[in-house]
Design a protein around this motif. Sequence first.
Motif, PDB file in Angstrom:
ATOM      1  N   HIS A 224       0.829  -1.214   0.000  1.00  0.00           N
ATOM      2  CA  HIS A 224       0.000   0.000   0.000  1.00  0.00           C
ATOM      3  C   HIS A 224       0.856   1.255   0.000  1.00  0.00           C
ATOM      4  CE1 HIS A 224      -2.419   3.207   2.014  1.00  0.00           C
ATOM      5  NE2 HIS A 224      -3.357   2.719   1.212  1.00  0.00           N
ATOM      6  N   ASN A 225       0.411   2.235  -0.747  1.00  0.00           N
ATOM      7  CA  ASN A 225       1.016   3.566  -0.726  1.00  0.00           C
ATOM      8  C   ASN A 225      -0.047   4.565  -1.143  1.00  0.00           C
ATOM      9  OD1 ASN A 225       2.446   5.974  -1.155  1.00  0.00           O
ATOM     10  ND2 ASN A 225       4.294   4.890  -1.765  1.00  0.00           N
ATOM     11  N   ARG A 246       9.391  -8.372  -2.680  1.00  0.00           N
ATOM     12  CA  ARG A 246       9.315  -7.182  -1.812  1.00  0.00           C
ATOM     13  C   ARG A 246      10.581  -6.334  -1.827  1.00  0.00           C
ATOM     14  NH1 ARG A 246       4.373  -9.312  -2.210  1.00  0.00           N
ATOM     15  NH2 ARG A 246       2.972  -8.689  -0.508  1.00  0.00           N
ATOM     16  N   ASP A 253       6.351   2.647   0.529  1.00  0.00           N
ATOM     17  CA  ASP A 253       5.431   1.528   0.325  1.00  0.00           C
ATOM     18  C   ASP A 253       5.328   0.710   1.614  1.00  0.00           C
ATOM     19  OD1 ASP A 253       5.298   2.342  -2.324  1.00  0.00           O
ATOM     20  OD2 ASP A 253       6.781   0.875  -3.017  1.00  0.00           O
ATOM     21  N   ARG A 254       4.126   0.452   2.050  1.00  0.00           N
ATOM     22  CA  ARG A 254       3.917  -0.299   3.285  1.00  0.00           C
ATOM     23  C   ARG A 254       3.396  -1.699   2.991  1.00  0.00           C
ATOM     24  NH1 ARG A 254      -0.181   2.488   6.913  1.00  0.00           N
ATOM     25  NH2 ARG A 254       0.512   0.844   8.346  1.00  0.00           N
ATOM     26  N   GLU A 255       3.795  -2.655   3.815  1.00  0.00           N
ATOM     27  CA  GLU A 255       3.271  -4.006   3.733  1.00  0.00           C
ATOM     28  C   GLU A 255       2.207  -4.190   4.803  1.00  0.00           C
ATOM     29  OE1 GLU A 255       5.889  -7.359   2.731  1.00  0.00           O
ATOM     30  OE2 GLU A 255       7.543  -5.962   3.116  1.00  0.00           O
ATOM     31  N   LEU A 256       1.001  -4.578   4.359  1.00  0.00           N
ATOM     32  CA  LEU A 256      -0.141  -4.735   5.247  1.00  0.00           C
ATOM     33  C   LEU A 256      -0.676  -6.163   5.142  1.00  0.00           C
ATOM     34  CD1 LEU A 256      -2.001  -1.403   4.360  1.00  0.00           C
ATOM     35  CD2 LEU A 256      -0.463  -1.810   6.292  1.00  0.00           C
TER      36      LEU A 256
END
Length: 392
Positions: A224-225, A246, A253-256
């Motif tokens: 997600h960004n 990744r 950029d986030r990992e959710l």
Amino acid sequence: MTTPLLSLTWTDHVTGRNGFLVVDRLVRGVASGGLRMRPGCTLEEVTGLARGMTMKEALHYDPAARYVPLGGAKGGIDCDPRDPEAYALLVRYLRAMRPYVESLWTTGEDLGLSQDLVDRAAAEAGLVSSIQAVYPLLDDATAARRRLADAFAVEVDGIGLDELAGGCGVAESALAALDRAGVPYAGTRVAVQGLGTMGGATARFLTRAGLTVVAVADIKGTIHNPAGLDVEALLAARDPYGTVDRSVLRPADRELPGESWLSSDAEVLVPAAVSYAIDTGNQARIRARWIVEAANMPVLPAAEAMLAARGVTVLPDVVVNSGTNAWWWWTLFGDIDADADAAFSHIRRSMRALVEQMLARAEADGTSPRAAAHALVADRLPVIAERFGWYR
């Protein structure tokens, strides 16, 4: 519609796993529909998909085109495509289904299987082609096969035309809905579940149209960004199953968790991975205005009714993801050449016209887009039956 013409379950003598084939209808003796491989695949699922293929074929009927609508069918294998036994299982399945593929069922890639893999397994199973049943309907089968092979050899910015065709249709469906609602592309945010063939191509086309992809989900979770993801970098870092490496993510950029894509702050959701992804429980998390069904049957009917009550519009799979199937036949029958620009132009024109017909019918009848799509199919089936005779 009545019950399927043919429904069978096959049990592999080596692994004990099941495979399925459902032929919903035949037109001129032939049906069209892909072959999927996923753990938990069921006969009920394949039956629904076969019915959907009948609808997709009918929706793209154009009496002025060379493309002749076919009936609907689908195949499925209950196995994880990553399983070491998966390929040998696929070959045995196709060997068992050889009489049907030779005579009445044209098939190709679907969830969990690439076209290259299907072609390789089909050859090993003794088949000429996974679509050989349609050859007798062609004016010049040799020229048609060469044209389709040439089209499959076309690449656009590193991605094959066969992968891009369906995503172009999905993207155009979303853009047609935005245009009808008067919503500008710039500033419109998108969340995509699945970055495989369909989801990846859809993300590319929507980004290039000016929308912002803010979330992408794969088997590892959601990336997600809110400012927008670098879609091209993610596409270049995919494995054959659509899983993103990744290491290419940027600092912002986030990992959710996996289902975070559902609650993304986005106007458009594109479920492009598995069936039954949105149910009566998780639908409450959705904040989007549109759900564009790139996958087959991703929204359960009860969940769709609940979404509609909240003002969320579901653009149904039978229309939205029908571009891939139609592109195969437009190319094979000679309505378009093996050229990317010609393909994209034809897909955009055809999909936009179909989506606009569906949305106009829904508005006029006071129904959902899915109900409107079913009504359009009901209008076309008698015409197809009258022109081509036996339809079953």
